[in-house]
Design a protein around this motif. Structure first.
Motif, PDB file in Angstrom:
ATOM      1  N   TYR A  53     -89.774  -0.314 -88.552  1.00 14.55           N
ATOM      2  CA  TYR A  53     -87.771   0.150 -88.353  1.00 14.55           C
ATOM      3  C   TYR A  53     -87.159   1.258 -88.810  1.00 14.55           C
ATOM      4  O   TYR A  53     -86.352   1.959 -88.402  1.00 14.55           O
ATOM      5  CB  TYR A  53     -86.906  -1.328 -89.088  1.00 14.55           C
ATOM      6  CG  TYR A  53     -85.213  -1.435 -89.075  1.00 14.55           C
ATOM      7  CD1 TYR A  53     -85.365  -1.938 -88.058  1.00 14.55           C
ATOM      8  CD2 TYR A  53     -84.714  -0.912 -89.603  1.00 14.55           C
ATOM      9  CE1 TYR A  53     -83.845  -2.170 -88.149  1.00 14.55           C
ATOM     10  CE2 TYR A  53     -82.898  -0.451 -89.833  1.00 14.55           C
ATOM     11  CZ  TYR A  53     -82.674  -1.382 -88.907  1.00 14.55           C
ATOM     12  OH  TYR A  53     -80.961  -1.307 -88.829  1.00 14.55           O
ATOM     13  N   PHE A 109     -81.346   1.465 -78.919  1.00 19.06           N
ATOM     14  CA  PHE A 109     -82.637   0.975 -79.416  1.00 19.06           C
ATOM     15  C   PHE A 109     -81.239   0.944 -81.689  1.00 19.06           C
ATOM     16  O   PHE A 109     -81.411  -0.091 -81.766  1.00 19.06           O
ATOM     17  CB  PHE A 109     -83.825   2.035 -80.421  1.00 19.06           C
ATOM     18  CG  PHE A 109     -83.489   1.861 -81.450  1.00 19.06           C
ATOM     19  CD1 PHE A 109     -85.087   1.185 -81.700  1.00 19.06           C
ATOM     20  CD2 PHE A 109     -83.277   3.013 -82.775  1.00 19.06           C
ATOM     21  CE1 PHE A 109     -85.196   1.480 -83.167  1.00 19.06           C
ATOM     22  CE2 PHE A 109     -83.675   2.581 -83.770  1.00 19.06           C
ATOM     23  CZ  PHE A 109     -85.272   1.745 -84.162  1.00 19.06           C
ATOM     24  N   ARG A 164     -85.514 -17.600 -82.561  1.00 18.29           N
ATOM     25  CA  ARG A 164     -85.484 -15.851 -83.369  1.00 18.29           C
ATOM     26  C   ARG A 164     -84.834 -15.292 -83.258  1.00 18.29           C
ATOM     27  O   ARG A 164     -84.085 -14.122 -83.941  1.00 18.29           O
ATOM     28  CB  ARG A 164     -87.443 -15.192 -83.979  1.00 18.29           C
ATOM     29  CG  ARG A 164     -87.962 -13.935 -84.885  1.00 18.29           C
ATOM     30  CD  ARG A 164     -88.723 -14.646 -85.451  1.00 18.29           C
ATOM     31  NE  ARG A 164     -88.857 -12.921 -86.440  1.00 18.29           N
ATOM     32  CZ  ARG A 164     -89.072 -13.237 -87.969  1.00 18.29           C
ATOM     33  NH1 ARG A 164     -87.983 -14.030 -88.814  1.00 18.29           N
ATOM     34  NH2 ARG A 164     -89.679 -12.185 -87.854  1.00 18.29           N
ATOM     35  N   TRP A 173     -86.828  -5.146 -74.891  1.00 18.38           N
ATOM     36  CA  TRP A 173     -87.941  -5.307 -73.627  1.00 18.38           C
ATOM     37  C   TRP A 173     -87.438  -3.965 -73.092  1.00 18.38           C
ATOM     38  O   TRP A 173     -88.186  -3.563 -72.388  1.00 18.38           O
ATOM     39  CB  TRP A 173     -88.103  -6.624 -72.436  1.00 18.38           C
ATOM     40  CG  TRP A 173     -88.734  -7.364 -73.455  1.00 18.38           C
ATOM     41  CD1 TRP A 173     -88.888  -8.727 -73.825  1.00 18.38           C
ATOM     42  CD2 TRP A 173     -89.772  -7.551 -73.947  1.00 18.38           C
ATOM     43  NE1 TRP A 173     -90.102  -9.319 -74.974  1.00 18.38           N
ATOM     44  CE2 TRP A 173     -90.561  -8.369 -75.213  1.00 18.38           C
ATOM     45  CE3 TRP A 173     -91.321  -5.983 -73.911  1.00 18.38           C
ATOM     46  CZ2 TRP A 173     -92.505  -8.442 -75.532  1.00 18.38           C
ATOM     47  CZ3 TRP A 173     -92.611  -5.790 -74.930  1.00 18.38           C
ATOM     48  CH2 TRP A 173     -92.301  -7.820 -75.749  1.00 18.38           C
ATOM     49  N   LEU A 228     -82.475   5.253 -73.955  1.00 20.75           N
ATOM     50  CA  LEU A 228     -82.686   4.547 -75.233  1.00 20.75           C
ATOM     51  C   LEU A 228     -82.494   4.448 -76.873  1.00 20.75           C
ATOM     52  O   LEU A 228     -82.885   3.547 -77.068  1.00 20.75           O
ATOM     53  CB  LEU A 228     -84.658   5.453 -75.459  1.00 20.75           C
ATOM     54  CG  LEU A 228     -84.835   5.045 -76.414  1.00 20.75           C
ATOM     55  CD1 LEU A 228     -86.328   3.513 -76.425  1.00 20.75           C
ATOM     56  CD2 LEU A 228     -86.350   5.378 -76.975  1.00 20.75           C
TER      57      LEU A 228
END
Ligand code: HEM
Length: 214
Positions: free
Chosen positions: A118, A69, A10, A20, A65
Motif C-alpha cells: 500500500y 487509486f 470484505r 478492477w 489511475l
C-alpha cells in the motif's frame, strides 16, 4: 449480495469496481510505458492503438489511475497504519512463508506485507504523477527547464519500476493466499479464512454483526 452465516463481507461493490478499473488502467499504463522505455517493448504500444495513440493516451490514463487509486487508498488509510504486532510479524517472516499462521501475532484487516505494498504504491504513484506532469508535452513541459524534464524522465522510470515490481508481488501474494482473490471478485471471505489470516479483523466484524442482528 447473498450473505450467509459462514461469510464476512470484505469489499463493497464500489471498492471492487474501483479496484478492477484501477488494475486495467495499470496494465495499459505499464505496457504503453514499457513501449516508450525500450524498442524491445515497442509492440506493446499496440495495446493503446499504436505508437501515436499510446503517446497521446498514456498521460490521460495516468490521471485516471491516480484518481481511482487515491479514491480507494483514502478509504483504506487507517487500516494500513503500522502497529506493534506488525514488527513482530515481520520478525517471524519464516513462519509466514511456511504457513505457520498460528504462531504469528494477531493481524487486523491487512498484514504488514499488504501495508508495505500500500505505502510503496502511495509513494510510487505520487512520484509518477509529479514527474509525468513535468514531462507532459504539449501541456506542461514548456513551463519547466530542460534539466528538470530530464530528471523527471529518470524519476518516472524508477518510480514505474518500483510500482510494477510492487504490483507483481501484490498479484503473486493474492494468488498465494487462497481465498483472497474471491474477496475482490465476489466481495466476501469465509469466516475460517478471516480467522486464519486476519483474526483481529474477523473478531471485529463478528462483533459488529452480532450488534446488528442480536
Ligand atoms: C490484476 C492484478 C491484481 C490482482 C489479481 C489484485 C488482487 C487483489 C486482492 C485479492 C486484494 C484483496 C486483498 C485482501 O483483502 O486481503 C487486493 C487489494 C488491493 N489492491 Fe489489488 N490486485 C491487482 C491489481 C492492483 C493494482 C494495479 C493496484 C494499484 C495500482 C492494486 C491495489 C490494491 C489496493 C490498494 C488494495 C487494498 C489493500 C490495501 O489497502 O492494502 N491492485 N488486490
Amino acid at each position: 449480495m447473498k450473505v450467509s452465516r459462514n461469510r464476512l463481507i470484505r469489499y463493497s461493490p464500489l471498492d471492487r469496481a474501483n479496484h478492477w478499473s484501477m488494475a486495467l488502467m495499470f496494465v495499459l499504463l505499464a505496457l504503453s510505458g514499457l513501449a516508450f522505455f525500450h524498442p524491445a517493448f515497442f509492440f506493446f504500444s499496440h495495446t493503446l492503438g499504436g505508437p501515436v495513440w499510446a503517446r497521446i493516451l498514456h498521460p490521460f490514463l495516468g490521471v485516471v489511475l491516480v484518481l481511482l487509486f487515491y479514491a480507494m487508498a483514502a478509504r483504506h488509510v487507517r487500516r494500513n497504519l503500522f502497529d506493534r504486532n506488525d514488527v513482530q510479524w515481520m520478525r517471524q517472516i519464516d513462519d509466514v512463508l511456511n504457513n505457520r499462521d498460528e504462531k504469528l501475532p494477531k493481524i487486523g484487516k491487512y498484514n504488514p506485507g499488504q501495508k508495505l505494498v500500500y505505502w510503496a504504491l502511495i509513494a510510487s504513484i505520487a512520484l509518477l504523477l509529479i514527474s509525468g506532469v513535468i514531462m507532459w508535452r504539449p501541456w506542461f513541459a514548456g513551463y519547466f527547464p530542460i534539466p528538470l524534464i530530464r530528471f523527471a524522465s529518470l524519476l518516472h522510470a524508477v518510480a514505474a519500476f518500483v510500482a510494477i515490481v510492487t504490483i507483481i508481488v501484490h498479484v503473486y501474494a493474492a494468488i498465494w493466499v487462497k481465498g483472497s482473490i474471491r474477496s475482490m471478485t465476489r466481495g466476501w471471505v469465509t469466516r475460517a479464512w478471516a480467522r486464519h489470516h486476519h483474526s483481529l479483523w474477523a473478531r471485529e466484524q463478528e462483533e459488529a454483526q452480532r450488534r446488528e442482528q442480536p
